[in-house]
Each structure stands twice: as C-alpha cells, then as structure tokens.
Design a protein around this motif. Structure first.
Motif: not given
Length: 208
Positions: A148-154
């Motif tokens: 989830a966090g990686s998706g937000e970062l991307l």
C-alpha cells in the motif's frame, strides 16, 4: 426521456437487460456500458441507429474513487457525449480514452484484472515472510503496508517505477539478491507477461 443510460450488470445478463432498455433509449440517449466483453457492436444492436455508445472498463479501486477507467466510443459519440461520459466515469477515478476497441482486451488484462495480481503479491509475500520466521500477524501487516505504501509513493512520485526500484536496490545488497531471483529466467517478468497475454486472449475470446 433518459439523457444517459449506464449499463452496469454482469455480461451474462446483458441480453435480457439491454432488451428491456430498448424501448427507453432514444437516438439522443448516451449509453455507457461497463460490462466486460460486451462490444460496441453488441450494444448498438439494442439501440436506435445513430445512438452514441461508450464502452468503459473500470477496475476495483473505483469502489473508493481511486480506480482507472479506459473508454472507447462508437462513431456517433460527439465531443459533448465524450465530455459527459468522462464526467460520470471520473466519479470513480481517472479516465483515459482509446480509439481502437480491440485495446480494451489488454486493458482488461492489465488494469481490470490487475488488482488481483497485487492482492496475490500480498498473499505470497505474507506466506514468504511467515516461512522466513515472522509471526503471521506481523507478516501480514508488513506485506499489506509495504504494498500500500509503495503504491502511494509511486502515485505521488515524478519518477517512473524502474527508477524507484533502482533507488531501493543497493549493489550486492539484500534487495539485489532477491531481484536476482525475481528477474531471473522464468521469473516475475516472464510470469507476468505470460499471465497478461493469457488474460488478454480470454477477454478477446469472451467478446467473440
């Protein structure tokens, strides 16, 4: 005297539902369909000649307003129809348009089915974390929050995915060791390419 009819039913129910709508649709009525596999040609058969018809493919995150929808219109869709369809579909997230309906098969395989691929990644990463010795609850939380966090970062980054991946990867480090496996022969790239190709073929076959 409907200005717009949105068809949001399962594809197997399409024929009976569209038949019921036939007396309601007028030539000026915009028909927007989010049924997978039901082509513009199929939809046009249930509407008066010259009716503007839009076929759209959203995905599951539309449920929280974070989806992406790709749409295509028949030759009767004017600029005003396209604008109206875009405004409706943007209630669920971002909207892109294509001019070639055949591209929706690949769209279905990538963004339509894509959330399942992400959820599978969380499942398998959780299982791998448990196998590495982590408690099940912590393993699940690490996998879920990492994805989830990686998706937000991307989503918020101006960098592309490849650059972000390289930024995480130190030469000879732990990430590099894992990527040697994932990017090796028969690894993640090959598996995902094969999976998307098969899903694309299935979408094309369903459309007849």
């Amino acid at each position: 005297k409907a200005a717009v009819i949105v068809v949001a039913v399962k594809p197997q129910d399409a024929a009976s539902v569209m038949a019921a709508l036939k007396p309601v649709a007028r030539k000026s009525t915009l028909i927007v369909s989010i049924m997978a596999g039901r082509t513009l040609g199929f939809l046009q058969d249930f509407a008066p000649a010259g009716t503007p018809v839009v076929r759209a493919m959203p995905n599951l995150p539309a449920a929280i307003g974070r989806g992406i929808t790709v749409a295509v219109g028949n030759r009767h869709v004017a600029s005003g129809d396209r604008k109206l369809a875009t405004e409706l579909l943007e209630a669920c997230g971002v909207v892109d348009w294509v001019t070639d309906e055949k591209l929706l098969d690949a769209v279905t395989a990538v963004s339509g089915s894509g959330p399942a691929y992400v959820f599978l990644l969380v499942e398998t990463l959780t299982a791998a974390a448990i196998a590495a010795g982590l408690p099940a609850a912590l393993a699940a939380r690490l996998a879920r929050e990492t994805i989830a966090g990686s998706g937000e970062l991307l989503r918020g980054s101006k960098l592309d995915a490849a650059t972000l991946r390289k930024n995480v990867t130190s030469p000879g480090g732990t990430t590099a060791a894992a990527l040697d496996v994932l990017l090796g022969p028969g690894g993640f790239e090959n598996l995902l390419e094969t999976a998307v190709a098969k899903a694309t073929r299935r979408s094309r076959d369903r459309a007849g």
